[in-house]
Write an enzyme that holds these catalytic residues in place. Sequence first.
Site, PDB file in Angstrom:
ATOM      1  N   GLY A 178      86.702  26.272  33.017  1.00  0.00           N
ATOM      2  CA  GLY A 178      85.306  26.627  32.790  1.00  0.00           C
ATOM      3  C   GLY A 178      84.903  26.477  31.340  1.00  0.00           C
ATOM      4  O   GLY A 178      83.713  26.428  31.023  1.00  0.00           O
ATOM      5  N   GLY A 211      71.809  32.530  10.638  1.00  0.00           N
ATOM      6  CA  GLY A 211      71.405  31.427  11.511  1.00  0.00           C
ATOM      7  C   GLY A 211      70.484  31.918  12.607  1.00  0.00           C
ATOM      8  O   GLY A 211      70.733  32.949  13.228  1.00  0.00           O
ATOM      9  N   HIS A 271      49.896  32.569  44.128  1.00  0.00           N
ATOM     10  CA  HIS A 271      49.313  33.716  43.434  1.00  0.00           C
ATOM     11  C   HIS A 271      49.773  35.000  44.118  1.00  0.00           C
ATOM     12  O   HIS A 271      49.801  35.068  45.339  1.00  0.00           O
ATOM     13  CB  HIS A 271      47.780  33.642  43.491  1.00  0.00           C
ATOM     14  CG  HIS A 271      47.104  34.848  42.916  1.00  0.00           C
ATOM     15  ND1 HIS A 271      46.964  35.036  41.556  1.00  0.00           N
ATOM     16  CD2 HIS A 271      46.542  35.938  43.512  1.00  0.00           C
ATOM     17  CE1 HIS A 271      46.332  36.185  41.340  1.00  0.00           C
ATOM     18  NE2 HIS A 271      46.074  36.744  42.518  1.00  0.00           N
TER      19      HIS A 271
END
Length: 464
Positions: free
Chosen positions: A39, A179, A443
């Site tokens: 993985g 960062g 909606h």
Amino acid sequence: MAETFDLIVLGSGPGGYVAAIRASQLGMKVAIVERERLGGICLNWGCIPTKALLRTSEIYHYMQHAADYGLSAEKVGFDLTKVVERSRKVAGQLNSGVKGLMKKNKVTVVEGTGALTGKGKLTVTTGDQKRELEAKHIIVATGARARDLPFAKADGKRIWTYRHAMTPAEMPTKLLVIGSGAIGVEFASFYNDMGADVTIVEMLPRILPVEDEEVSAFMDKALTKQGIKIVTGAGVEKIESGAKSVKAVIKGKDGKSSTEEFSHVVVAIGIVPNTEEIGLEKLGVETDRGHIKVDGYARTNVEGLYAIGDVTGAPWLAHKASHEGIVCVEAIAGQKPHPFGTWNIPGCTYSRPQVASVGLTEAKAKEAGKQVKVGKFPFIGNGKAIALGEAEGFIKTVFDAKTGELLGAHMVGAEVTELIQGYVVARQLETTEAELMETVFAHPTLSEMMHESVLSAYGRAIHF
């Protein structure tokens, strides 16, 4: 005697294991080599476990603001050990899933450190044991690692990379994040929501510098409002790590330096490709600043040798690696796939609020000489967003004024990392503004804002 395969994949991250599965589907005999855990970084130490942590901090934030929803929650708290345990359990579950996929697809898993020893040859070292493998085709998918500060390498105690930040032994009280890319902002968001005093330092003029300028500006205000201190145009010149704290010398945009004390530091200044000591030099593989040079089918300059994922350069994203792997394998099998390109790779930041984008920013589109139409729709104009209590954010779309091509889409707000795929599909299908405006959106949903943003670009927005 070397074991022979049709394809060997060196590295089992989201590029490597996906390539191995696709190759098996196409009838190849495949081996995959992994020195740590199946993985790769993404599944075990990156994408997945960080999202588990961020989900925890999101729920913790909602619990602290239960009154906003007519609820009450008393003595809200957390157990850091259990928070980390949940994250690791999620990663472990998916690691087991990849093992199952390898078995299901009859992929031979070889544990150990692999190195190219010649054309079509690879040696795997496990302890003092060596295993020789051969294949007509070899894919390098060795990924990347966090870049250290040259003057202060991560020690796992006070100075952390993302791996340390995911398994903290203690909760930071005052955290410096160096960062402000996706990784930096995500950890800043997580630790801020969990109660730490967080400061972000970014060398460039704005945080999330690859995103649209309006998105960066919105995030700066949103994170500042949450209590995060943001210092842009600044650099960390020196770090002194002590037993219980870290002193950092920060040079601001005015050129003046100041010293500030923190409990911990997270260094998130980019990555370094894992291309050392895997035999590239021996074969004469061409690289550029450490990254392996490839064409649209992941082919290197050496026949039979390919490279995918972070080792090939930006964008350093799991889904980019996976797609590269599929294109590479299908080309090997003679399937004639479209060559890989980065023009339609979405980027997501899972902070609070979330950020997502695809394609060109407004500035980049104009730099490319495009005449643009820009649409923008705010979350406050959407019924579902208001009902969710998530009315901060906006969706921005950039169109070619002449052709109606969707050049880019940029979002900030709740669940935008899920919404962005709608625009990715639209771009893949070469949809223009006409088809998007005629599309019916359910909606009430957040996705209605995508429609309204398109309408806005052409002066037709309904709800704002």
